[in-house]
Structures are given as structure tokens and as C-alpha cells.
Design a protein around this motif. Structure first.
Motif, mmCIF file in Angstrom:
data_model
loop_
_atom_site.group_PDB
_atom_site.id
_atom_site.type_symbol
_atom_site.label_atom_id
_atom_site.label_comp_id
_atom_site.label_asym_id
_atom_site.label_seq_id
_atom_site.Cartn_x
_atom_site.Cartn_y
_atom_site.Cartn_z
ATOM 1 N N GLU A 46 9.237 12.677 36.636
ATOM 2 C CA GLU A 46 8.917 13.407 35.464
ATOM 3 C C GLU A 46 8.863 12.449 34.443
ATOM 4 O O GLU A 46 9.601 11.733 34.144
ATOM 5 N N GLU A 47 7.667 12.242 33.622
ATOM 6 C CA GLU A 47 7.583 11.567 32.667
ATOM 7 C C GLU A 47 7.427 12.359 31.142
ATOM 8 O O GLU A 47 6.910 13.394 31.263
ATOM 9 N N PHE A 48 7.973 11.608 30.242
ATOM 10 C CA PHE A 48 8.091 12.345 28.949
ATOM 11 C C PHE A 48 7.679 11.130 27.777
ATOM 12 O O PHE A 48 8.227 9.946 28.115
ATOM 13 N N LYS A 49 7.440 11.435 26.827
ATOM 14 C CA LYS A 49 6.827 10.569 25.629
ATOM 15 C C LYS A 49 7.850 10.708 24.554
ATOM 16 O O LYS A 49 8.045 11.866 23.895
ATOM 17 N N ALA A 50 8.557 9.726 24.062
ATOM 18 C CA ALA A 50 9.359 9.677 23.056
ATOM 19 C C ALA A 50 8.504 9.682 21.762
ATOM 20 O O ALA A 50 7.577 9.467 21.776
ATOM 21 N N ASN A 51 9.321 9.996 20.662
ATOM 22 C CA ASN A 51 8.536 10.143 19.131
ATOM 23 C C ASN A 51 8.115 8.580 18.858
ATOM 24 O O ASN A 51 7.120 8.668 18.155
ATOM 25 N N ASN A 52 8.578 7.548 19.449
ATOM 26 C CA ASN A 52 7.973 6.402 19.106
ATOM 27 C C ASN A 52 6.802 6.066 20.034
ATOM 28 O O ASN A 52 6.412 4.729 19.985
ATOM 29 N N GLY A 53 6.531 6.798 20.887
ATOM 30 C CA GLY A 53 5.281 6.259 21.961
ATOM 31 C C GLY A 53 5.661 5.760 23.198
ATOM 32 O O GLY A 53 5.067 5.702 23.949
ATOM 33 N N GLU A 54 7.294 5.715 23.601
ATOM 34 C CA GLU A 54 7.577 4.990 24.444
ATOM 35 C C GLU A 54 7.694 6.102 25.625
ATOM 36 O O GLU A 54 7.908 7.041 25.364
ATOM 37 N N ILE A 55 7.175 5.883 26.704
ATOM 38 C CA ILE A 55 7.336 6.665 27.883
ATOM 39 C C ILE A 55 8.408 6.405 28.850
ATOM 40 O O ILE A 55 8.840 5.359 29.079
ATOM 41 N N TRP A 56 9.093 7.758 28.869
ATOM 42 C CA TRP A 56 10.521 7.513 29.776
ATOM 43 C C TRP A 56 10.307 8.356 31.127
ATOM 44 O O TRP A 56 9.242 9.328 31.000
ATOM 45 N N LYS A 57 10.837 7.688 31.812
ATOM 46 C CA LYS A 57 10.599 8.503 33.267
ATOM 47 C C LYS A 57 12.225 9.010 33.841
ATOM 48 O O LYS A 57 13.301 8.423 33.753
ATOM 49 N N SER A 58 12.171 10.276 34.451
ATOM 50 C CA SER A 58 13.147 10.782 35.259
ATOM 51 C C SER A 58 12.795 11.018 36.645
ATOM 52 O O SER A 58 11.641 11.303 36.827
ATOM 53 N N TYR A 59 13.668 10.989 37.465
ATOM 54 C CA TYR A 59 13.497 11.344 38.911
ATOM 55 C C TYR A 59 14.545 12.450 39.177
ATOM 56 O O TYR A 59 15.601 12.366 39.039
ATOM 57 N N TRP A 60 14.077 13.662 39.754
ATOM 58 C CA TRP A 60 14.801 14.882 39.882
ATOM 59 C C TRP A 60 14.937 14.946 41.469
ATOM 60 O O TRP A 60 14.015 14.817 41.994
ATOM 61 N N TYR A 61 16.048 15.481 41.940
ATOM 62 C CA TYR A 61 16.411 15.354 43.404
ATOM 63 C C TYR A 61 17.182 16.966 43.411
ATOM 64 O O TYR A 61 17.805 17.248 42.370
ATOM 65 N N GLU A 62 16.670 17.581 44.144
ATOM 66 C CA GLU A 62 17.412 18.889 44.697
ATOM 67 C C GLU A 62 17.749 18.869 46.311
ATOM 68 O O GLU A 62 16.624 18.897 46.920
ATOM 69 N N MET A 63 18.680 19.152 46.507
ATOM 70 C CA MET A 63 19.307 18.869 47.855
ATOM 71 C C MET A 63 20.786 19.405 48.245
ATOM 72 O O MET A 63 21.359 19.523 47.223
ATOM 73 N N PRO A 64 20.731 19.653 49.410
ATOM 74 C CA PRO A 64 22.426 20.093 49.888
ATOM 75 C C PRO A 64 23.258 19.027 49.673
ATOM 76 O O PRO A 64 23.085 17.754 49.761
ATOM 77 N N ALA A 65 24.449 19.436 48.922
ATOM 78 C CA ALA A 65 25.471 18.615 48.519
ATOM 79 C C ALA A 65 26.891 19.227 49.388
ATOM 80 O O ALA A 65 26.837 20.545 49.503
ATOM 81 N N TYR A 66 27.910 18.566 49.637
ATOM 82 C CA TYR A 66 28.947 18.815 50.203
ATOM 83 C C TYR A 66 30.252 18.531 49.566
ATOM 84 O O TYR A 66 30.280 17.428 48.960
ATOM 85 N N ASP A 67 31.305 19.457 49.332
ATOM 86 C CA ASP A 67 32.433 19.118 48.771
ATOM 87 C C ASP A 67 33.448 18.432 49.862
ATOM 88 O O ASP A 67 32.964 18.313 51.122
ATOM 89 N N GLU A 68 34.604 18.223 49.525
ATOM 90 C CA GLU A 68 35.220 17.309 50.420
ATOM 91 C C GLU A 68 35.895 18.399 51.537
ATOM 92 O O GLU A 68 36.316 17.762 52.654
ATOM 93 N N ASN A 69 35.708 19.477 51.433
ATOM 94 C CA ASN A 69 36.201 20.359 52.754
ATOM 95 C C ASN A 69 34.939 20.734 53.507
ATOM 96 O O ASN A 69 34.922 21.584 54.473
ATOM 97 N N GLY A 70 33.662 20.209 53.219
ATOM 98 C CA GLY A 70 32.537 20.392 53.896
ATOM 99 C C GLY A 70 31.622 21.629 53.531
ATOM 100 O O GLY A 70 30.804 22.202 53.919
ATOM 101 N N LYS A 71 31.995 22.383 52.255
ATOM 102 C CA LYS A 71 31.217 23.427 51.867
ATOM 103 C C LYS A 71 30.199 23.050 51.116
ATOM 104 O O LYS A 71 29.963 21.892 50.294
ATOM 105 N N GLU A 72 28.979 23.679 51.554
ATOM 106 C CA GLU A 72 27.573 23.065 51.278
ATOM 107 C C GLU A 72 27.164 24.008 50.072
ATOM 108 O O GLU A 72 27.596 25.170 49.986
ATOM 109 N N GLN A 73 26.435 23.299 49.221
ATOM 110 C CA GLN A 73 25.762 23.954 47.868
ATOM 111 C C GLN A 73 24.563 23.085 47.409
ATOM 112 O O GLN A 73 24.702 21.888 47.360
#
Length: 120
Positions: A46-73
Motif C-alpha cells: 500500500e502506497e501513500f503520499k506524505a504532505n511533503n510529497g514523499e511516498i511511503w510504502k506499507s506491506y499488509w499481511y493477513e494470516m493465521p497465527a498461533y499462541d503458545e498453546n496452539g490456539k489459531e487466530q
């Protein structure tokens, strides 16, 4: 007069100790639940432009994650760079789904239940 110097010295030490705590403690990780993910794909850029014209990038992840007991979320989080494929990440989560920070960890550092789930 001696009491005044002792009082000032105590306040100074308290001030210095407070600064040390603020500089060394990462409040994004403090008292958060730990979840673990295995990065296998690129993030969605995802790109977005700051007020000074600089372009910033973010990378989004959506995935299964596990706590220490193995519970998935399923968790959604972002990074300022595309994370390395085949990396294991420890996510710091508050309010069940809000990822506040992350660290890359080695497979051996994962809890045993999580290792079994990620070997599949």
C-alpha cells in the motif's frame, strides 16, 4: 541545608531512572500476548503520499497465527518492508487482534506446540 541537597539528589536520581526506563522499555511489547506466524508470501503493498510529497510504502499481511498453546487466530498486521520469505515472526498483540510490534525469531525459539503446527 544538607536535607535540601539530599532531596535534590534523590529527585535527580529519580529523574535519571525514569529516563533510563523510557529509553529501554518498549511499551509496544510490554504485557502483550505473543502469537507466531510463518511468512510464506509477499505482503500486499500500500502506497501513500506524505504532505511533503514523499511516498511511503506499507506491506499488509493477513494470516493465521498461533499462541503458545496452539490456539489459531487470523491476524492482520503491517510492516514497513516486505518480510523475508520462510521467516518466523513473533507478533505482540493487544485487545486480541491489534498487532503492536513484531520480531523475527528462529524456529527453535517457537513454543513446542507452535513448532508442531508449523511443520505441517
Amino acid at each position: 541545608m544538607k536535607k535540601v541537597f539530599v532531596g535534590i539528589g534523590a529527585l535527580f536520581l529519580l529523574f535519571v531512572a525514569g529516563l533510563v526506563v523510557l529509553m529501554t522499555v518498549d511499551f509496544n511489547r510490554l504485557n502483550k500476548e505473543a502469537y507466531y506466524v510463518h511468512i510464506t508470501t509477499d505482503g500486499e503493498m500500500e502506497e501513500f503520499k506524505a504532505n511533503n510529497g514523499e511516498i511511503w510504502k506499507s506491506y499488509w499481511y493477513e494470516m493465521p497465527a498461533y499462541d503458545e498453546n496452539g490456539k489459531e487466530q487470523t491476524l492482520k498486521f503491517s510492516a514497513q518492508k516486505n518480510l523475508r520469505h520462510d521467516a518466523y515472526m513473533k507478533l505482540y498483540v493487544k485487545k486480541e487482534t491489534e498487532v503492536t510490534s513484531y520480531d523475527e525469531v528462529k524456529f527453535d525459539e517457537l513454543p513446542a506446540k507452535v513448532q508442531k503446527l508449523m511443520k505441517k
